[in-house]
Design a protein around this motif. Structure first.
Motif, PDB file in Angstrom:
ATOM      1  N   GLY A 176       9.592   5.519  -3.097  1.00  0.00           N
ATOM      2  CA  GLY A 176       9.798   6.441  -1.978  1.00  0.00           C
ATOM      3  C   GLY A 176      10.815   7.501  -2.366  1.00  0.00           C
ATOM      4  O   GLY A 176      10.720   8.101  -3.451  1.00  0.00           O
ATOM      5  N   ARG A 177      11.819   7.678  -1.527  1.00  0.00           N
ATOM      6  CA  ARG A 177      12.842   8.702  -1.803  1.00  0.00           C
ATOM      7  C   ARG A 177      13.621   8.393  -3.079  1.00  0.00           C
ATOM      8  O   ARG A 177      14.153   9.287  -3.732  1.00  0.00           O
ATOM      9  CB  ARG A 177      13.813   8.786  -0.612  1.00  0.00           C
ATOM     10  CG  ARG A 177      13.167   9.391   0.609  1.00  0.00           C
ATOM     11  CD  ARG A 177      14.018   9.197   1.841  1.00  0.00           C
ATOM     12  NE  ARG A 177      13.388   8.253   2.747  1.00  0.00           N
ATOM     13  CZ  ARG A 177      13.689   8.125   4.039  1.00  0.00           C
ATOM     14  NH1 ARG A 177      14.613   8.894   4.568  1.00  0.00           N
ATOM     15  NH2 ARG A 177      13.064   7.245   4.782  1.00  0.00           N
ATOM     16  N   LEU A 178      13.710   7.115  -3.416  1.00  0.00           N
ATOM     17  CA  LEU A 178      14.373   6.694  -4.661  1.00  0.00           C
ATOM     18  C   LEU A 178      13.326   6.808  -5.762  1.00  0.00           C
ATOM     19  O   LEU A 178      12.659   5.850  -6.129  1.00  0.00           O
ATOM     20  CB  LEU A 178      14.840   5.237  -4.496  1.00  0.00           C
ATOM     21  CG  LEU A 178      15.419   4.526  -5.717  1.00  0.00           C
ATOM     22  CD1 LEU A 178      16.651   5.232  -6.240  1.00  0.00           C
ATOM     23  CD2 LEU A 178      15.759   3.085  -5.367  1.00  0.00           C
ATOM     24  N   SER A 214      21.562   9.560  -5.582  1.00  0.00           N
ATOM     25  CA  SER A 214      22.196   9.622  -6.896  1.00  0.00           C
ATOM     26  C   SER A 214      23.362   8.652  -7.021  1.00  0.00           C
ATOM     27  O   SER A 214      23.913   8.494  -8.104  1.00  0.00           O
ATOM     28  CB  SER A 214      22.633  11.048  -7.216  1.00  0.00           C
ATOM     29  OG  SER A 214      23.199  11.647  -6.092  1.00  0.00           O
ATOM     30  N   PHE A 215      23.800   8.042  -5.929  1.00  0.00           N
ATOM     31  CA  PHE A 215      24.845   7.015  -5.999  1.00  0.00           C
ATOM     32  C   PHE A 215      24.802   6.230  -4.700  1.00  0.00           C
ATOM     33  O   PHE A 215      24.067   6.585  -3.769  1.00  0.00           O
ATOM     34  CB  PHE A 215      26.231   7.631  -6.231  1.00  0.00           C
ATOM     35  CG  PHE A 215      26.681   8.593  -5.169  1.00  0.00           C
ATOM     36  CD1 PHE A 215      27.455   8.153  -4.096  1.00  0.00           C
ATOM     37  CD2 PHE A 215      26.350   9.930  -5.229  1.00  0.00           C
ATOM     38  CE1 PHE A 215      27.875   9.023  -3.113  1.00  0.00           C
ATOM     39  CE2 PHE A 215      26.765  10.826  -4.248  1.00  0.00           C
ATOM     40  CZ  PHE A 215      27.522  10.373  -3.192  1.00  0.00           C
ATOM     41  N   PHE A 216      25.594   5.152  -4.622  1.00  0.00           N
ATOM     42  CA  PHE A 216      25.582   4.349  -3.392  1.00  0.00           C
ATOM     43  C   PHE A 216      26.879   3.566  -3.278  1.00  0.00           C
ATOM     44  O   PHE A 216      27.609   3.412  -4.263  1.00  0.00           O
ATOM     45  CB  PHE A 216      24.366   3.398  -3.359  1.00  0.00           C
ATOM     46  CG  PHE A 216      24.178   2.588  -4.612  1.00  0.00           C
ATOM     47  CD1 PHE A 216      24.798   1.359  -4.779  1.00  0.00           C
ATOM     48  CD2 PHE A 216      23.381   3.075  -5.644  1.00  0.00           C
ATOM     49  CE1 PHE A 216      24.635   0.631  -5.938  1.00  0.00           C
ATOM     50  CE2 PHE A 216      23.218   2.341  -6.821  1.00  0.00           C
ATOM     51  CZ  PHE A 216      23.850   1.112  -6.961  1.00  0.00           C
ATOM     52  N   LEU A 236       0.861  -1.186   0.000  1.00  0.00           N
ATOM     53  CA  LEU A 236       0.000   0.000   0.000  1.00  0.00           C
ATOM     54  C   LEU A 236       0.897   1.236   0.000  1.00  0.00           C
ATOM     55  O   LEU A 236       1.727   1.389   0.893  1.00  0.00           O
ATOM     56  CB  LEU A 236      -0.884   0.008   1.253  1.00  0.00           C
ATOM     57  CG  LEU A 236      -1.629  -1.295   1.552  1.00  0.00           C
ATOM     58  CD1 LEU A 236      -2.399  -1.181   2.865  1.00  0.00           C
ATOM     59  CD2 LEU A 236      -2.581  -1.642   0.406  1.00  0.00           C
ATOM     60  N   GLU A 237       0.750   2.069  -0.993  1.00  0.00           N
ATOM     61  CA  GLU A 237       1.647   3.230  -1.114  1.00  0.00           C
ATOM     62  C   GLU A 237       0.836   4.511  -1.276  1.00  0.00           C
ATOM     63  O   GLU A 237      -0.047   4.605  -2.116  1.00  0.00           O
ATOM     64  CB  GLU A 237       2.597   3.023  -2.311  1.00  0.00           C
ATOM     65  CG  GLU A 237       3.371   4.248  -2.751  1.00  0.00           C
ATOM     66  CD  GLU A 237       4.209   4.915  -1.661  1.00  0.00           C
ATOM     67  OE1 GLU A 237       4.983   4.226  -0.996  1.00  0.00           O
ATOM     68  OE2 GLU A 237       4.071   6.149  -1.469  1.00  0.00           O
ATOM     69  N   LYS A 238       1.194   5.483  -0.483  1.00  0.00           N
ATOM     70  CA  LYS A 238       0.533   6.781  -0.493  1.00  0.00           C
ATOM     71  C   LYS A 238       0.709   7.535  -1.822  1.00  0.00           C
ATOM     72  O   LYS A 238      -0.191   8.181  -2.319  1.00  0.00           O
ATOM     73  CB  LYS A 238       1.145   7.539   0.695  1.00  0.00           C
ATOM     74  CG  LYS A 238       1.284   8.976   0.577  1.00  0.00           C
ATOM     75  CD  LYS A 238       1.952   9.611   1.777  1.00  0.00           C
ATOM     76  CE  LYS A 238       1.619  11.056   1.647  1.00  0.00           C
ATOM     77  NZ  LYS A 238       2.358  11.971   2.424  1.00  0.00           N
TER      78      LYS A 238
HETATM   79  C1  LIG Z   1      17.704  14.055  -1.042  1.00  0.00           C
HETATM   80  C2  LIG Z   1      18.173  12.686  -0.663  1.00  0.00           C
HETATM   81  C3  LIG Z   1      19.343  12.190  -1.196  1.00  0.00           C
HETATM   82  C4  LIG Z   1      19.777  10.909  -0.846  1.00  0.00           C
HETATM   83  N1  LIG Z   1      20.922  10.447  -1.424  1.00  0.00           N
HETATM   84  C5  LIG Z   1      21.319   9.181  -1.179  1.00  0.00           C
HETATM   85  C6  LIG Z   1      22.414   8.634  -1.892  1.00  0.00           C
HETATM   86  O1  LIG Z   1      23.012   9.301  -2.760  1.00  0.00           O
HETATM   87  N2  LIG Z   1      22.760   7.346  -1.615  1.00  0.00           N
HETATM   88  C7  LIG Z   1      22.092   6.572  -0.705  1.00  0.00           C
HETATM   89  O2  LIG Z   1      22.447   5.405  -0.504  1.00  0.00           O
HETATM   90  N3  LIG Z   1      21.032   7.083  -0.004  1.00  0.00           N
HETATM   91  C8  LIG Z   1      20.635   8.345  -0.229  1.00  0.00           C
HETATM   92  N4  LIG Z   1      19.544   8.853   0.418  1.00  0.00           N
HETATM   93  C9  LIG Z   1      18.872   8.019   1.428  1.00  0.00           C
HETATM   94  C10 LIG Z   1      17.949   6.985   0.792  1.00  0.00           C
HETATM   95  O3  LIG Z   1      17.100   7.621  -0.114  1.00  0.00           O
HETATM   96  C11 LIG Z   1      17.097   6.333   1.883  1.00  0.00           C
HETATM   97  O4  LIG Z   1      17.900   5.823   2.922  1.00  0.00           O
HETATM   98  C12 LIG Z   1      16.258   5.176   1.330  1.00  0.00           C
HETATM   99  O5  LIG Z   1      15.738   5.453   0.057  1.00  0.00           O
HETATM  100  C13 LIG Z   1      15.143   4.927   2.334  1.00  0.00           C
HETATM  101  O6  LIG Z   1      14.319   3.896   1.904  1.00  0.00           O
HETATM  102  P1  LIG Z   1      13.124   3.405   2.809  1.00  0.00           P
HETATM  103  O7  LIG Z   1      13.001   1.926   2.579  1.00  0.00           O
HETATM  104  O8  LIG Z   1      13.282   3.876   4.206  1.00  0.00           O
HETATM  105  O9  LIG Z   1      11.822   3.997   2.147  1.00  0.00           O
HETATM  106  P2  LIG Z   1      11.306   5.498   1.843  1.00  0.00           P
HETATM  107  O10 LIG Z   1      12.034   6.001   0.666  1.00  0.00           O
HETATM  108  O11 LIG Z   1      11.209   6.318   3.053  1.00  0.00           O
HETATM  109  O12 LIG Z   1       9.834   5.124   1.379  1.00  0.00           O
HETATM  110  C14 LIG Z   1       8.789   4.936   2.300  1.00  0.00           C
HETATM  111  C15 LIG Z   1       7.493   4.935   1.511  1.00  0.00           C
HETATM  112  O13 LIG Z   1       6.414   4.798   2.421  1.00  0.00           O
HETATM  113  C16 LIG Z   1       5.358   5.643   1.991  1.00  0.00           C
HETATM  114  N5  LIG Z   1       4.520   5.926   3.142  1.00  0.00           N
HETATM  115  C17 LIG Z   1       4.857   6.601   4.282  1.00  0.00           C
HETATM  116  N6  LIG Z   1       3.802   6.649   5.125  1.00  0.00           N
HETATM  117  C18 LIG Z   1       2.791   5.978   4.516  1.00  0.00           C
HETATM  118  C19 LIG Z   1       1.444   5.690   4.881  1.00  0.00           C
HETATM  119  N7  LIG Z   1       0.933   6.113   6.039  1.00  0.00           N
HETATM  120  N8  LIG Z   1       0.677   4.993   4.008  1.00  0.00           N
HETATM  121  C20 LIG Z   1       1.171   4.553   2.828  1.00  0.00           C
HETATM  122  N9  LIG Z   1       2.438   4.817   2.423  1.00  0.00           N
HETATM  123  C21 LIG Z   1       3.235   5.516   3.260  1.00  0.00           C
HETATM  124  C22 LIG Z   1       6.058   6.867   1.443  1.00  0.00           C
HETATM  125  O14 LIG Z   1       5.243   7.599   0.552  1.00  0.00           O
HETATM  126  C23 LIG Z   1       7.262   6.228   0.748  1.00  0.00           C
HETATM  127  O15 LIG Z   1       7.006   5.923  -0.603  1.00  0.00           O
HETATM  128  C24 LIG Z   1      19.058  10.122   0.090  1.00  0.00           C
HETATM  129  C25 LIG Z   1      17.877  10.624   0.633  1.00  0.00           C
HETATM  130  C26 LIG Z   1      17.435  11.889   0.265  1.00  0.00           C
HETATM  131  C27 LIG Z   1      16.149  12.399   0.832  1.00  0.00           C
END
Ligand SMILES: Cc1cc2nc3c(=O)[nH]c(=O)nc-3n(C[C@H](O)[C@H](O)[C@H](O)COP(=O)(O)OP(=O)(O)OC[C@H]3O[C@@H](n4cnc5c(N)ncnc54)[C@H](O)[C@@H]3O)c2cc1C
Length: 494
Positions: free
Chosen positions: A40-42, A57-59, A32-34
């Protein structure tokens, strides 16, 4: 197909990786995705003929992606691309642009005349960083913890020689090895752009420089970072995983020991045998489960990583003097790092990162154009809740960049989008706009971090940036492996 039904709340990378592992293991999975897209952030932003990576942008640690697909018996569905050089650094007041290479001979050349005997020093520095990386990898990072005692017992098996590193700062460790400000600042960037100042980050995190410079380097994905998500989605479809977009969970139903359902904005209740929460693990516990440990006041008192201020620019022309991954820094690193995360006003003379994907992926910009992603770490909404001044900061950054690369960016902008911490919070429910979730101080890792298994509800698990092991793309992929281990044990497939 197995009879256990799993619902994942959120479709970030941690969730998608978990869905892959669980569906291939035989669980029945729904997401379920909002938002209207997965990742998400990716994520991806397509506008006016330009395509931008929204966040990462990289990892590092690319082998975690390799492991993920190997574990489900599928070929990796995107092409990894190693960065070389890793990145470039521009420091105000210096006409030298530093290219940071993994090849230490080449890197030594960059610091010629700045740091004497650099190669010997960097090898000694990386030796220590390498030891701590390998001595903690399986004892702290790739392990589930059920209690603080268990965590401390595991930490106690880390060789004692690393103990002083717990009491030194990241910067102090660099000072033990290097004399020049330039080397110390550049080797601090890995912490700084993760939203932590090297002046209060423990020195153990110097291991990040080992992962970057020696171990596995930095990688991105051919065709753009969103290819990761586009590669995963068909595999999920193949296993019958349904993703319900535009479905935001607004409340949950649970009894003393079990979650029954999650309820979306339309009032629909989604039931399952078990639930995996990919929304922020600390915020979710406070907001939906009313846990006393996670009230707003308690969450505010925790350490959070940077809030991102991001700009996505489509620019006419080819910008000279800029590479794929670039850092632009001022000349006051210590003052800046000391104040930036605590200041209630937008930064003056901001430090920022610029990614020009079109330099290596021409498909993401029209001909003779560039696409720029700019990331400036700023105070989160605990200290600066109002971002009505976003335009001023964006213009300041664009003007500074124009001056430093010698190209009039402002007058060649074809498309421009700005996301402030408020936007980041609203888009993905990120706590007060913190971009990478909870920070990784020693009091917020392992068993001190919100656990990946709920402490009261025995059918609820967490995956993503703010639970264990922590934030960053490869780390949330490790997180998906850790919860799979738990779920296979707690809810075996019959
Ligand atoms: C600007 C930026 C640059 C970054 N650069 C890098 C990088 O270069 N390299 C790297 O390794 N990492 C980077 N990161 C970190 C990386 O993006 C995160 O650590 C990783 O993507 C987090 O993934 P996650 O699984 O926590 O999910 P998230 O990306 O947090 O996704 C969670 C999802 O849950 C959904 N959600 C939340 N609440 C609800 C709800 N109540 N109901 C339904 N859906 C919901 C959200 O909409 C989202 O789609 C960066 C982050 C940012 C913000």
């Amino acid at each position: 197909m197995g009879n256990k039904k799993v619902i994942l709340v959120g479709a970030g990378l941690g969730s998608l990786a978990s869905a892959l592992r669980l569906s291939y293991a035989g669980y029945q999975v729904e997401i379920l995705e909002k938002q209207s897209t997965a990742g998400g952030r990716l994520n991806i932003l397509q506008k006016d003929g330009f395509t931008f990576d929204v966040g990462p942008s990289f990892f590092s640690m690319s082998y975690e992606f390799v492991e993920l697909f190997k574990s489900i018996g599928e070929p990796i569905p995107f092409e990894l691309n190693e960065l070389n050089p890793l990145y470039t650094v521009n420091i105000a007041g210096s006409d030298r642009v530093f290219q940071i290479y993994k090849d230490l001979d080449k890197l030594a050349n960059e610091f010629k005349g700045i740091e004497s005997d650099f190669e010997t020093k960097v090898r000694a520095y990386l030796k220590g960083a390498k030891e701590i990386f390998h001595d903690t990898e399986y004892k702290v990072v790739k392990k589930n913890f059920d209690s603080i005692v268990g965590f401390i017992a595991s930490m106690a098996t880390v060789p004692l020689k690393h103990l002083p590193k717990l009491f030194r700062t990241f910067w102090a460790e660099l000072e033990r090895h290097f004399d020049s400000e330039e080397v110390k600042i550049i080797f601090s960037l890995v912490a700084f752009f993760l939203g932590a100042t090297p002046f209060n980050t423990p020195s153990v995190y110097n291991l990040l420089n080992y992962t970057e410079l020696e171990h596995d380097g930095y990688w991105n994905v051919k065709g753009g970072m969103y290819k990761i998500v586009e590669g995963i989605l068909p595999l999920l479809e193949k296993k019958g995983v349904k993703i319900h977009y535009n479905t935001e969970i607004k409340s949950v139903n649970y009894n003393k020991s079990k979650m029954d359902s999650v309820v979306d904005q339309s009032g629909k209740a989604w039931t399952a045998d078990l639930f995996v929460i990919n929304a922020d693990a600390a915020w979710f516990r406070g907001h939906f489960l009313n846990r006393k440990k996670y009230t707003e006041e308690k969450l505010d008192a925790l350490e959070w990583t940077l809030a991102p201020f991001t700009i996505y620019l489509g620019v006419k022309g080819t910008i000279p003097g800029i590479h794929h991954h670039n850092y632009f820094l001022g000349d006051n690193f210590r003052d800046y790092a000391d104040t930036i995360f605590r200041s209630s006003v937008a930064p003056k003379k901001p430090y920022y990162y610029v990614n020009v994907a079109s330099k290596s992926n021409p498909n993401c910009a029209p001909e003779n154009c560039e696409n720029l992603f700019i990331l400036c770490p700023v105070p989160d909404m605990r200290v600066k809740p109002n971002w009505d001044d976003a335009e001023t900061l964006a213009n300041e950054i664009i003007e500074d960049l124009s001056n430093r690369v010698g190209y009039d960016i402002q007058n060649n902008i074809l498309t421009k989008t700005v996301y402030t911490p408020v936007d980041w919070k609203n888009m993905f429910n990120l706590y007060k706009g913190s971009g990478l979730g909870l920070a990784h101080g020693l009091n917020q890792i392992g068993a001190f971090r919100p656990s990946n298994k709920d402490e009261e509800l025995n059918n609820v698990y967490y995956v993503g940036a703010s639970t264990t092991p922590g934030t960053g793309l490869p780390i949330v992929v490790i997180g998906s492996k850790l919860i799979q281990e738990r779920i296979l044990k707690d809810f075996p497939i019959s």
